[in-house]
Enzyme design. Sequence first.
Site, PDB file in Angstrom:
ATOM      1  N   ASN A 167       1.452  11.501   6.185  1.00 20.64           N
ATOM      2  CA  ASN A 167       0.420  10.465   6.094  1.00 20.64           C
ATOM      3  C   ASN A 167       0.375   9.755   7.437  1.00 20.64           C
ATOM      4  OD1 ASN A 167      -1.244   8.304   5.527  1.00 20.64           O
ATOM      5  ND2 ASN A 167       0.265   7.198   4.286  1.00 20.64           N
ATOM      6  N   TRP A 168      -0.641  10.076   8.208  1.00 20.56           N
ATOM      7  CA  TRP A 168      -0.737   9.479   9.553  1.00 20.56           C
ATOM      8  C   TRP A 168      -1.077   7.996   9.489  1.00 20.56           C
ATOM      9  CZ3 TRP A 168      -3.930  13.343  13.116  1.00 20.56           C
ATOM     10  CH2 TRP A 168      -3.158  14.487  13.349  1.00 20.56           C
ATOM     11  N   LYS A 169      -1.500   7.514   8.342  1.00 21.73           N
ATOM     12  CA  LYS A 169      -1.995   6.135   8.215  1.00 21.73           C
ATOM     13  C   LYS A 169      -3.094   5.904   9.259  1.00 21.73           C
ATOM     14  CE  LYS A 169       2.587   4.662   6.737  1.00 21.73           C
ATOM     15  NZ  LYS A 169       3.141   3.604   5.925  1.00 21.73           N
ATOM     16  N   HIS A 214      -2.230   4.652  -2.654  1.00 19.87           N
ATOM     17  CA  HIS A 214      -1.137   4.284  -1.740  1.00 19.87           C
ATOM     18  C   HIS A 214      -0.922   2.771  -1.840  1.00 19.87           C
ATOM     19  CE1 HIS A 214       1.186   3.654   1.889  1.00 19.87           C
ATOM     20  NE2 HIS A 214       1.417   4.955   1.923  1.00 19.87           N
ATOM     21  N   GLU A 261      -0.416   0.630   0.285  1.00 18.20           N
ATOM     22  CA  GLU A 261      -1.153  -0.157   1.287  1.00 18.20           C
ATOM     23  C   GLU A 261      -2.596  -0.370   0.850  1.00 18.20           C
ATOM     24  OE1 GLU A 261      -0.089   2.193   4.726  1.00 18.20           O
ATOM     25  OE2 GLU A 261       1.985   1.533   4.491  1.00 18.20           O
ATOM     26  N   GLU A 299       6.663   6.150  -4.348  1.00 19.44           N
ATOM     27  CA  GLU A 299       6.887   5.440  -3.089  1.00 19.44           C
ATOM     28  C   GLU A 299       7.260   3.992  -3.387  1.00 19.44           C
ATOM     29  OE1 GLU A 299       4.836   7.556   0.410  1.00 19.44           O
ATOM     30  OE2 GLU A 299       3.494   6.040  -0.364  1.00 19.44           O
ATOM     31  N   GLY A 305       7.856   2.146   5.416  1.00 15.30           N
ATOM     32  CA  GLY A 305       7.770   1.611   6.772  1.00 15.30           C
ATOM     33  C   GLY A 305       8.840   0.575   7.078  1.00 15.30           C
ATOM     34  N   SER A 308      10.235   5.853   4.168  1.00 15.10           N
ATOM     35  CA  SER A 308      11.186   6.007   5.271  1.00 15.10           C
ATOM     36  C   SER A 308      11.936   7.339   5.221  1.00 15.10           C
ATOM     37  CB  SER A 308      12.152   4.820   5.319  1.00 15.10           C
ATOM     38  OG  SER A 308      11.435   3.609   5.540  1.00 15.10           O
ATOM     39  N   GLY A 362       5.346   9.031   6.130  1.00 19.54           N
ATOM     40  CA  GLY A 362       4.455   8.205   6.946  1.00 19.54           C
ATOM     41  C   GLY A 362       4.820   8.280   8.415  1.00 19.54           C
ATOM     42  N   GLY A 363       5.544   7.274   8.890  1.00 18.19           N
ATOM     43  CA  GLY A 363       5.846   7.140  10.312  1.00 18.19           C
ATOM     44  C   GLY A 363       6.391   8.405  10.953  1.00 18.19           C
TER      45      GLY A 363
END
Length: 248
Positions: free
Chosen positions: A13-15, A99, A101, A170, A176, A212, A233-234
Amino acid sequence: MSTPQRGKLVVGNWKMNGSAAANATLLAALIAGWRARPDRDVALCVPYPYLAQARDALGGSPIAWGAQDVSEYASGAYTGQVSAAMLAEFGCRYVLVGHSERRHGCGETDAIVAAKAAAALGAGLTPVVCVGETLAERDAGQWQEAVTRQVDAVVQRLGADCARTVLAYEPVWAIGTGRTATPQQAQDVHAHLRLRLRGAAAAGVPILYGGSVKAANAGALFAQADVDGGLVGGASLDAAEFLAIAGA
Ligand code: PEP
């Protein structure tokens, strides 16, 4: 209850990250570094403007692509939204829905998330439905109520079509933050989610862990009986790290 080990799915997930130039470098490194494996599926969920770039780069490779959100509506006066049919035109296989977010940052309710999952399925996409408790819910011992409410909304809306989804657990407190659920914490929640899905004859749905995930912890997480891969993600922005996770 545990199920036999299945192949793993790892979704990046590049966000809201990337640029045409940075994406080109990242995609080239991933294509060069990833070889198809029968026990592994890999996908990238990219921002809408880069879907054409992902399609052009990844088409013909063993890496699938998708988006990070979808409208619950088919078409019409919904400025700024993107329909599932539009995503399908760009060759998307997956789309994230719910998600945290978006649940917490954009006010998406359980009902909206379930409607988005239905819209995705209607266009032939696989929704990756994200669920997870907040830190307050975890600390209050209420993770079970939180994820049950979220998954049940999807089960009630989709019924037997739940079997065509992917679920991602999640925990909000692990996204994150660098704080990862322990393999046992993840397994406990995944086993609970699988039991809820059993009611919809969807116990075989892949259940990914996200929060994470890194090369250093992916192996232990993916070794859990009910952890069918990861939503990353990151670490999906770093080719070497993401390749190591995908191969874990
Ligand atoms: C995510 O964005 O879905 C996620 C899990 O992020 P991170 O891996 O950075 O915690």
